[in-house]
Scaffold this active site. Sequence first.
Site, PDB file in Angstrom:
ATOM      1  N   CYS A 147       0.834  -1.201   0.000  1.00 37.17           N
ATOM      2  CA  CYS A 147       0.000   0.000   0.000  1.00 37.17           C
ATOM      3  C   CYS A 147       0.870   1.252   0.000  1.00 37.17           C
ATOM      4  O   CYS A 147       1.361   1.680   1.049  1.00 37.17           O
ATOM      5  CB  CYS A 147      -0.916  -0.022   1.234  1.00 37.17           C
ATOM      6  SG  CYS A 147      -1.951   1.445   1.368  1.00 37.17           S
TER       7      CYS A 147
ATOM      8  N   CYS B  43      -0.432   4.222   2.080  1.00 40.20           N
ATOM      9  CA  CYS B  43      -0.292   4.047   3.537  1.00 40.20           C
ATOM     10  C   CYS B  43       1.161   4.228   3.970  1.00 40.20           C
ATOM     11  O   CYS B  43       1.433   4.840   4.996  1.00 40.20           O
ATOM     12  CB  CYS B  43      -0.716   2.638   3.985  1.00 40.20           C
ATOM     13  SG  CYS B  43      -2.149   1.960   3.183  1.00 40.20           S
ATOM     14  N   ASP B  44       2.097   3.665   3.208  1.00 36.74           N
ATOM     15  CA  ASP B  44       3.468   3.526   3.716  1.00 36.74           C
ATOM     16  C   ASP B  44       4.525   4.299   2.931  1.00 36.74           C
ATOM     17  O   ASP B  44       5.686   4.337   3.353  1.00 36.74           O
ATOM     18  CB  ASP B  44       3.868   2.029   3.695  1.00 36.74           C
ATOM     19  CG  ASP B  44       2.951   1.192   4.570  1.00 36.74           C
ATOM     20  OD1 ASP B  44       2.452   1.738   5.568  1.00 36.74           O
ATOM     21  OD2 ASP B  44       2.735   0.016   4.256  1.00 36.74           O
TER      22      ASP B  44
END
Length: 306
Positions: A134, A137-138
Site C-alpha cells: 500500500c 499508507c506507507d
Amino acid sequence: MTEKIYDVVVIGAGPAGMTAAMYSARSEMKTLLLERGVPGGQMNNTAEIENYPGYGQIMGPELSMKMYEPLADLGVENAYGLVTSIVDNGATKTINTEEEVFETKSIIIATGANHRKLGVPGEEEYGARGVSYCAVCDGAFFRDQDILVVGGGDSAVEEAIFLTRFGKTVTIMHRRDELRAQKIIQERAFANDKIKFIWDSVLEEIKGDERKIESVRYKNVKTGEVTEANFGGLFIYVGLDAVSEFARDLGITDEEGWIITDATMKTSIPGIFAVGDVRQKDFRQITTAVGDGAQAAQEAYKYVEG
Ligand SMILES: Cc1cc2nc3c(=O)[nH]c(=O)nc-3n(C[C@H](O)[C@H](O)[C@H](O)COP(=O)(O)OP(=O)(O)OC[C@H]3O[C@@H](n4cnc5c(N)ncnc54)[C@H](O)[C@@H]3O)c2cc1C
C-alpha cells in the site's frame, strides 16, 4: 439472533457494495451494509485515482468517503463484522459473522479481492519493516530512499509513479520485457526520471537486519543470472486473490475462488448475488465494480418483490 429480516444484506463496503447499498435503499428495501473494516475497500489503499468519471484526480480515501457519506441519509444500516459463513434456507438466508447472526431475504456479496503475496523468503518476516502492499499508507516512510516496486500492471506502475514523491529512485521489477499497464500510464512512467526498470526478473529473497530490509536477491529469467541489490523499501503488486472463503461451501465459486455470476450478477443460488472484484470477470476496476453494484441491487429488488 437478530429478529429483523432484511430485504438485502450487502457484504463488503468497497465501491461495489456501497453502490449496491445505495441502489437498494433507494428502492426502499431494508438494507444492511456489513463490513469487516473501514468503508472503501481497496480504494483506501490507492493513492490517486484518475479514471473515475467526474472527479478528475482524487485520492482513494477521499473517494471512499464521498461514496460512503450519503448512505446513512438514504436509510442504509451499517454493521461491523467479518462474515464467516452463509446458509441458504431458501426464502431467507442466514449470515454468520464472528459475533452476530443476520437474517435476510437476499444477499449481495461484494467482498472484493486481496493483494497476492510473492511467497518468497523474507516477505512475511519484513511485513511491517520495509515490505508493503500500500503506497498511500506507507510511501512516506521511505523518503529519500531507493524503493523497489514488483509488478507490471496498472496498480504497480501507478503506485510506482506515486512513490516518486518520496523515493530517491523507484525501480520497477517485472518478470517480462514489457509492462502490462495501460499505455498512458506506461508513458508517464517512462518519462519520469526517477523511475528505473529491471526487466525479465523475478524476486527470490528479501534480506535485512532485525529492523528493516536492506537488499533483495533477484534472478533474470532469460539468462539465469542472480543479482543482489540494495533497497530501503519494497512494494508488491503482483495480482489479486478472491476474498470468498466464507462462500466456498455454497458451490458458487470457480476453482480459484472467484464467484461465478451471469451478466445480471445472479449466482446459481436464487437470492444470492455477487459484484465487483470477487466476481469471475476480466476487468477489475472501480467503474466496473460500481456498475455491478447497481445491476445487482436492481436484480435483488426484483427477487424480493417477486
Ligand atoms: C493499489 C491499487 C490501485 C488501484 N487503482 C485503481 C484505479 O486507479 N482505478 C480503478 O478503477 N481501480 C483501481 N484499483 C482497483 C479497485 O480498487 C478495485 O477494482 C475496486 O476497489 C473493487 O471494488 P469491490 O467493491 O469489488 O472490492 P473491494 O474494494 O476489495 O472491497 C471489498 C470490501 O469487502 C470487505 N470484506 C471482505 N471480506 C469480508 C468479510 N468476510 N466480511 C465483511 N466484509 C468483508 C473488505 O474489507 C472491503 O472493504 C486499484 C487497486 C489497488 C489495490
